[in-house]
Design a protein around this motif. Structure first.
Motif, PDB file in Angstrom:
ATOM      1  N   SER A   6     -10.068  -4.099   3.032  1.00  0.00           N
ATOM      2  CA  SER A   6      -8.823  -4.176   2.265  1.00  0.00           C
ATOM      3  C   SER A   6      -7.669  -3.431   2.918  1.00  0.00           C
ATOM      4  N   MET A   7      -7.948  -2.540   3.869  1.00  0.00           N
ATOM      5  CA  MET A   7      -6.878  -1.808   4.557  1.00  0.00           C
ATOM      6  C   MET A   7      -6.723  -2.245   6.014  1.00  0.00           C
ATOM      7  N   ASP A   8      -7.350  -3.361   6.383  1.00  0.00           N
ATOM      8  CA  ASP A   8      -7.238  -3.896   7.739  1.00  0.00           C
ATOM      9  C   ASP A   8      -5.796  -4.313   8.001  1.00  0.00           C
ATOM     10  N   PRO A   9      -5.186  -4.019   9.096  1.00  0.00           N
ATOM     11  CA  PRO A   9      -5.732  -3.476  10.333  1.00  0.00           C
ATOM     12  C   PRO A   9      -5.669  -1.941  10.437  1.00  0.00           C
ATOM     13  N   THR A  10      -5.099  -1.267   9.448  1.00  0.00           N
ATOM     14  CA  THR A  10      -4.981   0.187   9.517  1.00  0.00           C
ATOM     15  C   THR A  10      -6.357   0.833   9.598  1.00  0.00           C
ATOM     16  N   PHE A  11      -7.271   0.399   8.732  1.00  0.00           N
ATOM     17  CA  PHE A  11      -8.647   0.894   8.722  1.00  0.00           C
ATOM     18  C   PHE A  11      -9.588  -0.286   8.663  1.00  0.00           C
ATOM     19  N   TYR A  68       3.319  12.832  -3.397  1.00  0.00           N
ATOM     20  CA  TYR A  68       3.013  11.651  -2.608  1.00  0.00           C
ATOM     21  C   TYR A  68       4.263  10.790  -2.498  1.00  0.00           C
ATOM     22  N   GLU A  69       4.395  10.122  -1.344  1.00  0.00           N
ATOM     23  CA  GLU A  69       5.570   9.302  -1.069  1.00  0.00           C
ATOM     24  C   GLU A  69       5.152   7.881  -0.756  1.00  0.00           C
ATOM     25  N   THR A  70       6.095   6.973  -0.866  1.00  0.00           N
ATOM     26  CA  THR A  70       5.856   5.595  -0.479  1.00  0.00           C
ATOM     27  C   THR A  70       5.406   5.567   0.975  1.00  0.00           C
ATOM     28  N   GLY A  71       4.326   4.859   1.230  1.00  0.00           N
ATOM     29  CA  GLY A  71       3.774   4.754   2.575  1.00  0.00           C
ATOM     30  C   GLY A  71       2.566   5.641   2.824  1.00  0.00           C
ATOM     31  N   ASP A  72       2.378   6.674   2.000  1.00  0.00           N
ATOM     32  CA  ASP A  72       1.210   7.543   2.162  1.00  0.00           C
ATOM     33  C   ASP A  72      -0.061   6.744   1.865  1.00  0.00           C
ATOM     34  N   VAL A  73      -1.099   6.986   2.668  1.00  0.00           N
ATOM     35  CA  VAL A  73      -2.401   6.385   2.412  1.00  0.00           C
ATOM     36  C   VAL A  73      -3.241   7.437   1.695  1.00  0.00           C
ATOM     37  N   VAL A  74      -3.769   7.067   0.527  1.00  0.00           N
ATOM     38  CA  VAL A  74      -4.504   8.017  -0.303  1.00  0.00           C
ATOM     39  C   VAL A  74      -5.892   7.486  -0.636  1.00  0.00           C
ATOM     40  N   VAL A  75      -6.760   8.424  -1.002  1.00  0.00           N
ATOM     41  CA  VAL A  75      -8.069   8.093  -1.559  1.00  0.00           C
ATOM     42  C   VAL A  75      -8.017   8.509  -3.019  1.00  0.00           C
ATOM     43  N   VAL A 116       1.308  -4.515   7.469  1.00  0.00           N
ATOM     44  CA  VAL A 116       0.782  -5.709   6.805  1.00  0.00           C
ATOM     45  C   VAL A 116       0.871  -6.871   7.784  1.00  0.00           C
ATOM     46  N   VAL A 117      -0.293  -7.360   8.212  1.00  0.00           N
ATOM     47  CA  VAL A 117      -0.302  -8.494   9.136  1.00  0.00           C
ATOM     48  C   VAL A 117      -0.894  -9.739   8.491  1.00  0.00           C
ATOM     49  N   HIS A 118      -1.623  -9.568   7.397  1.00  0.00           N
ATOM     50  CA  HIS A 118      -2.243 -10.700   6.691  1.00  0.00           C
ATOM     51  C   HIS A 118      -1.310 -11.120   5.554  1.00  0.00           C
ATOM     52  N   VAL A 171      -0.305   1.234  -5.960  1.00  0.00           N
ATOM     53  CA  VAL A 171      -0.981   1.221  -4.664  1.00  0.00           C
ATOM     54  C   VAL A 171      -1.378  -0.197  -4.302  1.00  0.00           C
ATOM     55  N   LEU A 172      -1.290  -0.515  -3.015  1.00  0.00           N
ATOM     56  CA  LEU A 172      -1.719  -1.813  -2.506  1.00  0.00           C
ATOM     57  C   LEU A 172      -2.505  -1.602  -1.225  1.00  0.00           C
ATOM     58  N   GLY A 173      -3.426  -2.512  -0.959  1.00  0.00           N
ATOM     59  CA  GLY A 173      -4.119  -2.510   0.319  1.00  0.00           C
ATOM     60  C   GLY A 173      -3.251  -3.176   1.369  1.00  0.00           C
ATOM     61  N   ASP A 174      -3.463  -2.821   2.625  1.00  0.00           N
ATOM     62  CA  ASP A 174      -2.685  -3.425   3.709  1.00  0.00           C
ATOM     63  C   ASP A 174      -3.095  -4.875   3.960  1.00  0.00           C
ATOM     64  N   ASN A 175      -4.320  -5.225   3.649  1.00  0.00           N
ATOM     65  CA  ASN A 175      -4.815  -6.594   3.791  1.00  0.00           C
ATOM     66  C   ASN A 175      -4.730  -7.248   2.412  1.00  0.00           C
ATOM     67  N   ARG A 176      -3.529  -7.682   2.059  1.00  0.00           N
ATOM     68  CA  ARG A 176      -3.233  -8.122   0.694  1.00  0.00           C
ATOM     69  C   ARG A 176      -4.146  -9.234   0.173  1.00  0.00           C
ATOM     70  N   PRO A 177      -4.544 -10.228   0.985  1.00  0.00           N
ATOM     71  CA  PRO A 177      -5.402 -11.273   0.423  1.00  0.00           C
ATOM     72  C   PRO A 177      -6.783 -10.773  -0.018  1.00  0.00           C
ATOM     73  N   LEU A 178      -7.286  -9.692   0.565  1.00  0.00           N
ATOM     74  CA  LEU A 178      -8.630  -9.209   0.254  1.00  0.00           C
ATOM     75  C   LEU A 178      -8.655  -7.964  -0.622  1.00  0.00           C
ATOM     76  N   SER A 179      -7.521  -7.365  -0.881  1.00  0.00           N
ATOM     77  CA  SER A 179      -7.493  -6.044  -1.495  1.00  0.00           C
ATOM     78  C   SER A 179      -7.546  -6.091  -3.020  1.00  0.00           C
ATOM     79  N   ARG A 180      -8.405  -5.239  -3.594  1.00  0.00           N
ATOM     80  CA  ARG A 180      -8.356  -4.944  -5.023  1.00  0.00           C
ATOM     81  C   ARG A 180      -7.480  -3.711  -5.150  1.00  0.00           C
TER      82      ARG A 180
END
Length: 177
Positions: free
Chosen positions: A36-41, A59-66, A106-108, A136-145
């Motif tokens: 869900s975070m491809d290609p970043t992770f 936290y700011e826009t663009g931060d990657v969080v768990v 975001v490439v997908h 929050v959104l995943g970088d791979n939008r089509p696959l991300s929950r």
């Protein structure tokens, strides 16, 4: 001999206490599960999460969080909207406070299961993200929950910000903005 064993036990005890303190209050590692975070992770990447941000920073826009999920294991996602922001998505373009968000990560961009949304579509009452909530959104939008599925994330659910990818060794990286 007893003195030497005692010294070793004290050293081991101090090491265990330090490890517990570091893992509890400073840093912890997580394994990325899925794409869900491809290609970043990528799946099985290992990351270090800075838990200090939770106590001393915002936290700011663009931060990657768990963050902890009510649906199971912790998620790794990117913050897109912070408290007080308006966020919409139109034709695969995110707008934060009516400004297009540049998302080089975001490439997908094809076949996304939700190309358009407003905060109201995500269950937010009002025009802006409430205090203590994050979109929050995943970088791979089509696959991300992500927030498109479960709404905004409460700040209390956030474990910390991803600071370092340490595995695999050939992809060690910092700064995921």
């Amino acid at each position: 001999m007893k003195k030497e064993i005692g010294e070793w036990l004290v050293a081991i005890l101090i090491a265990v206490v330090l490890i517990v303190l570091i893992r509890s209050f400073l840093f912890v590692s997580y394994t990325v599960d899925g794409l869900s975070m491809d290609p970043t992770f990528e799946d099985e990447d290992r990351v270090v999460v800075n838990k200090l941000m939770d106590n001393f920073g915002e936290y700011e826009t663009g931060d990657v969080v768990v963050f902890n999920s009510e649906a199971g294991p912790a998620y790794v996602k990117r913050i897109i909207g912070t408290p007080g922001d308006t966020v919409t998505m139109e034709d695969k373009q995110i707008y934060v406070n009516d400004e297009p968000l540049e998302e080089d990560y975001v490439v997908h961009r094809t076949d996304s299961y939700m190309d358009n949304f407003t905060l109201q579509d995500l269950g937010v009452e009002g025009e802006t993200i409430p205090e203590g909530q994050y979109l929050v959104l995943g970088d791979n939008r089509p696959l991300s929950r992500d927030s498109r599925d479960f709404g905004t994330v409460d700040e209390s659910q956030i474990i910390g910000e991803v600071q370092l990818r340490f595995w695999p060794f050939n992809r060690i990286a910092v700064n995921f903005d």
